[in-house]
Design an enzyme around this catalytic site. Structure first.
Site, PDB file in Angstrom:
ATOM      1  CB  SER B  22      -0.895   0.006   1.236  1.00 57.52           C
ATOM      2  OG  SER B  22      -1.629   1.205   1.288  1.00 57.52           O
ATOM      3  CB  ALA B  70       5.383  12.774   6.716  1.00 63.45           C
ATOM      4  N   GLY B  72       0.772  11.805   4.635  1.00 65.63           N
ATOM      5  CA  GLY B  72      -0.471  12.234   5.264  1.00 65.63           C
ATOM      6  C   GLY B  72      -1.694  11.625   4.611  1.00 65.63           C
ATOM      7  CG  ASN B 127      -2.600   2.019   7.834  1.00 64.73           C
ATOM      8  OD1 ASN B 127      -1.916   1.582   8.759  1.00 64.73           O
ATOM      9  ND2 ASN B 127      -2.291   3.121   7.177  1.00 64.73           N
ATOM     10  CB  CYS B 130      -5.019   5.690  11.654  1.00 61.34           C
ATOM     11  SG  CYS B 130      -4.927   5.420   9.904  1.00 61.34           S
ATOM     12  CG  ASN B 192       2.394   0.914   7.998  1.00 60.85           C
ATOM     13  OD1 ASN B 192       3.110   1.656   7.329  1.00 60.85           O
ATOM     14  ND2 ASN B 192       1.082   0.955   7.943  1.00 60.85           N
ATOM     15  CB  THR B 193       6.855   3.147   7.686  1.00 60.40           C
ATOM     16  OG1 THR B 193       5.671   3.838   8.071  1.00 60.40           O
ATOM     17  CG2 THR B 193       6.849   2.957   6.182  1.00 60.40           C
ATOM     18  N   GLY B 243       8.719  -5.134   4.199  1.00 60.89           N
ATOM     19  CA  GLY B 243       9.725  -4.248   4.771  1.00 60.89           C
ATOM     20  C   GLY B 243      11.080  -4.442   4.121  1.00 60.89           C
ATOM     21  N   GLY B 244      11.425  -3.552   3.215  1.00 61.83           N
ATOM     22  CA  GLY B 244      12.783  -3.530   2.676  1.00 61.83           C
ATOM     23  C   GLY B 244      13.098  -4.574   1.632  1.00 61.83           C
TER      24      GLY B 244
HETATM   25  C1  LIG Z   1       5.474   6.684   0.355  1.00 61.82           C
HETATM   26  C2  LIG Z   1       4.856   5.572   1.156  1.00 61.82           C
HETATM   27  C3  LIG Z   1       3.479   5.573   1.391  1.00 61.82           C
HETATM   28  C4  LIG Z   1       2.873   4.551   2.133  1.00 61.82           C
HETATM   29  N1  LIG Z   1       1.515   4.571   2.318  1.00 61.82           N
HETATM   30  C5  LIG Z   1       0.919   3.566   3.044  1.00 61.82           C
HETATM   31  C6  LIG Z   1      -0.506   3.538   3.223  1.00 61.82           C
HETATM   32  O1  LIG Z   1      -1.238   4.386   2.695  1.00 61.82           O
HETATM   33  N2  LIG Z   1      -1.043   2.543   3.980  1.00 61.82           N
HETATM   34  C7  LIG Z   1      -0.258   1.562   4.548  1.00 61.82           C
HETATM   35  O2  LIG Z   1      -0.786   0.685   5.220  1.00 61.82           O
HETATM   36  N3  LIG Z   1       1.082   1.546   4.363  1.00 61.82           N
HETATM   37  C8  LIG Z   1       1.686   2.519   3.628  1.00 61.82           C
HETATM   38  N4  LIG Z   1       3.058   2.504   3.436  1.00 61.82           N
HETATM   39  C9  LIG Z   1       3.871   1.432   4.037  1.00 61.82           C
HETATM   40  C10 LIG Z   1       4.223   0.351   3.013  1.00 61.82           C
HETATM   41  O3  LIG Z   1       3.059  -0.299   2.519  1.00 61.82           O
HETATM   42  C11 LIG Z   1       5.171  -0.700   3.632  1.00 61.82           C
HETATM   43  O4  LIG Z   1       4.540  -1.292   4.748  1.00 61.82           O
HETATM   44  C12 LIG Z   1       6.486  -0.083   4.100  1.00 61.82           C
HETATM   45  O5  LIG Z   1       6.924   0.894   3.196  1.00 61.82           O
HETATM   46  C13 LIG Z   1       7.613  -1.109   4.281  1.00 61.82           C
HETATM   47  O6  LIG Z   1       7.883  -1.784   3.081  1.00 61.82           O
HETATM   48  P1  LIG Z   1       9.045  -1.358   2.051  1.00 61.82           P
HETATM   49  O7  LIG Z   1      10.307  -1.209   2.848  1.00 61.82           O
HETATM   50  O8  LIG Z   1       9.087  -2.460   1.035  1.00 61.82           O
HETATM   51  O9  LIG Z   1       8.624  -0.065   1.459  1.00 61.82           O
HETATM   52  C14 LIG Z   1       3.677   3.516   2.675  1.00 61.82           C
HETATM   53  C15 LIG Z   1       5.060   3.512   2.432  1.00 61.82           C
HETATM   54  C16 LIG Z   1       5.661   4.520   1.674  1.00 61.82           C
HETATM   55  C17 LIG Z   1       7.143   4.474   1.442  1.00 61.82           C
END
Ligand SMILES: Cc1cc2nc3c(=O)[nH]c(=O)nc-3n(C[C@H](O)[C@H](O)[C@H](O)COP(=O)(O)O)c2cc1C
Ligand SMILES: Cc1cc2nc3c(=O)[nH]c(=O)nc-3n(C[C@H](O)[C@H](O)[C@H](O)COP(=O)(O)OP(=O)(O)OC[C@H]3O[C@@H](n4cnc5c(N)ncnc54)[C@H](O)[C@@H]3O)c2cc1C
Ligand code: FES
Lengths: 252, 304
Positions: B22, B70, B72, B127, B130, B192-193, B243-244
């Protein structure tokens, strides 16, 4: 849009600390429009790609103009002929250059000269009389390439041409295009709300999926610089809310 | 020999284990050079019931092997999603789940009810990272009761699969995973992040206008593998590792750690073909190791 491993074909210096590198990228060269950019990736290198305007497109090759402002640009400038760099593009919506009117003025500050050669090409093709206005901190920082068109030069310290900004030095014209630091573009908006300006933002993806490149708009809300920009009508941008944080075109 | 890459996750049969995370894939209509064949599923950018403008720039900052964001949760809201995107999804050959968000428990339930039955919406990823506006901005995902309440609110309003996206910012992710499992989740996505911060040493304030941001990318991978593994040990429902992940080898770490599938996020920003590369790499690895299917991959999942 194309994703290719582009071979570095050469490098030349155009001003103090300012270089043009040539990349072999036939599909981009054939399709790029003025104001569009490529997203260059290095591996090993920084995680994210780095956005650069296409400076020129010559046959199978594109040129990119840059200065070392950080790790990514320094690494790009250290590449040797024959090295490969991942090239994604052309990206973004560029300048809209239509025939009609007689004159075009291309106003740049520092590295903001980046999209101008392709813009000049397209403006000439549209039958416009082109004038370039180059601005820089001082004479050594000026990239004065202008492809045979009329040129006006402006320097902050008065060491060459007009003493002051390129915006102040520019004449009126039917088509005004500008690129440089955001605060310079804000000045452009004050004088010509209908000017087309190429803005700078941080970019994550360059393709419209990360929503990282938000440009605040006067009418409220945000636009994405990478897909809906980077070129905007100067009067549409909420300049006070757009940070002028990039080293890109550090001077007007 | 072609390897069987199919996986089953809470009522959905996926043709492969690699999904778009996402917020890193828009609504699936933006990604250039997309190789759809490799997508097991897609999770949409997170939406709220109502449209949101998102935060002021700068919204992203690169960090060593990662990035802070961020955004938002800028988004068009449920009605625009139903009008503009869901009809396109309905024709796709892989399921699209909507990442849903809310400021109160009832927000989540209402959003799920509004999207339930809309052609093109195959399920929900809830998610829970929040702020809970009703309870003083505490994150739903930090509190097992709040996390369960949100899950239940969604569960009650839909018969579609409900996945819950877990936050890593907790003392014991197993506790949250068990809470949402009991509340009816069909799967959990982990993680998530991570909340992070970076300072502009010339301007004397944070590099992001919001102050803090979510850290993603290779920088978080070992942390994410560990958390996904802990979640997998805690629950019986499938765990989706995220994640990553940049390459197939990274995805395999999550799968061996006990995950049923994986999501690729930040990697897509760097390489628009990342999902296809990860998918193909997993298939090639399994073939080299002599496995006929992904299901045969050994998992490291000691039971406590
Ligand atoms: C720019 C950006 C926007 C994201 N938006 C959402 C979101 O709207 N909802 C959500 O659950 N996770 C969101 N995430 C988290 C990602 O889905 C994922 O859990 C996180 O980036 C770790 O994976 P990655 O290291 O492969 O990016 C976002 C991540 C990034 C980088
Ligand atoms: C549409 C567009 C076109 C551009 N065209 C040119 C050009 O033709 N020539 C040129 O020299 N520069 C151009 N830039 C700016 C260039 O992208 C940055 O200077 C470059 O990314 C810096 O990378 P770095 O690793 O050297 O710097 P870093 O060490 O990462 O940072 C130095 C500074 O560069 C900027 N920066 C870092 N990452 C990004 C990013 N992902 N996106 C945007 N800016 C970033 C920030 O201001 C940062 O403070 C353009 C930017 C945009 C958005
Ligand atoms: S840079 Fe990612 S949306 Fe524009």
């Amino acid at each position: 849009m194309f994703l290719t491993d582009a071979r570095v074909e050469g490098r030349r210096q155009v001003a103090r600390a300012m270089w043009v590198i040539t990349l072999d990228a036939p599909e981009v060269a054939a399709t790029v429009k003025a104001g569009q950019f490529v997203n260059l990736g290095l591996n090993p290198g920084p995680l994210l790609r780095r956005p650069f305007s296409v400076y020129r497109a010559i046959e199978d090759r594109i040129e990119v103009i840059l200065q070392a402002v950080g790790a990514g640009t320094a690494q790009l400038l250290a590449l040797r002929e024959g090295d490969l760099v991942s090239c994604l593009g052309p990206l973004g919506r560029g300048f809209e250059i239509r025939s009609g009117g007689r004159s075009a003025v291309l106003i740049s500050g520092g590295l903001g000269v980046a999209p101008m050669p392709v813009a000049a090409r397209d403006a000439r093709a549209a039958g416009l009389q082109v004038t370039w206005v180059h601005g820089a901190r001082s004479a050594e920082d000026l990239c004065s390439e202008s492809d045979g068109d009329a040129v006006i030069v402006a320097t902050d310290d008065g060491s060459a041409g007009f003493a002051g900004t390129s915006v102040a030095a520019a004449p009126d014209a039917d088509l005004v295009l500008a690129c440089g630091p955001n605060r310079m573009l804000a000045a452009v908006a004050g004088r010509w709300p209908d000017a087309q300006v190429a803005v700078e933002t941080y970019m994550g993806c360059g393709t419209g999926v990360c929503l990282g490149c938000a440009v605040p708009l006067k009418r409220g809300g945000y636009d994405l610089a990478c897909t809906e920009g980077p070129v905007y009508r100067a009067g549409d941008v909420d300049w006070a809310a757009l940070p002028s944080h990039l080293h890109y075109a550090a001077t007007a | 020999m072609s390897v069987d890459m199919t996986v089953r996750i809470g009522g959905l049969q996926l043709r492969g284990p690699v999904m778009a995370a996402s917020g890193t894939f828009g609504y699936g209509t933006e990604v250039p050079l997309l190789e759809r064949r490799a997508l097991g599923a897609m999770v949409s950018k997170g939406i709220f019931l109502k449209p949101r403008h998102g935060t002021a720039p700068p919204r992203i900052a690169e960090t060593p092997s990662g990035m802070l964001n961020a955004i938002g949760l800028q988004g068009p809201g449920a009605e625009a999603l139903i009008r503009d995107y869901a009809p396109q999804w309905a024709g796709w050959e892989f399921p699209v789940l909507v990442n849903i968000n809310g400021e109160s428990v009832s927000d989540y339930g209402e959003l799920a009810a509004r999207l339930d039955g809309v052609p093109g919406v195959a399920g929900f990823e809830v998610n829970i990272s929040c702020p809970n506006v009703e309870q003083g901005g505490m994150y739903f995902g930090n509190d097992p009761r709040a996390a369960a309440a949100v899950t239940e609110a969604v569960r009650r309003r839909t018969r579609l699969p409900v996945w819950v996206k877990l936050t890593p910012m907790v003392a014991d992710i197993g506790v949250i995973a068990r809470a949402v499992e009991s509340a009816g989740a069909d799967a959990v996505s982990a993680v998530n992040t991570f909340v992070g911060m970076s300072m502009d040493i010339n301007a004397y304030h944070p590099r992001l206008s919001f102050g803090t941001g979510g850290l993603s990318g290779p920088a978080i991978r070992p942390l994410a593998v560990h958390l996904a593994h802990q979640a997998a040990r805690a629950v019986d429902i499938p765990v989706i590792g995220v994640g990553g992940i940049m390459r197939a080898e990274d995805a395999l770490e999550f799968l061996i750690a006990g995950c049923t599938a994986v999501q690729v996020g930040t990697a897509t920003f760097v390489n628009p073909k990342a999902i296809a590369d990860v998918h193909d790499g997993i298939a090639a690895y399994l073939a080299t190791k002599g496995f006929a299917s992904l299901a045969e991959l050994p998992r490291y999942l000691p039971r406590d």
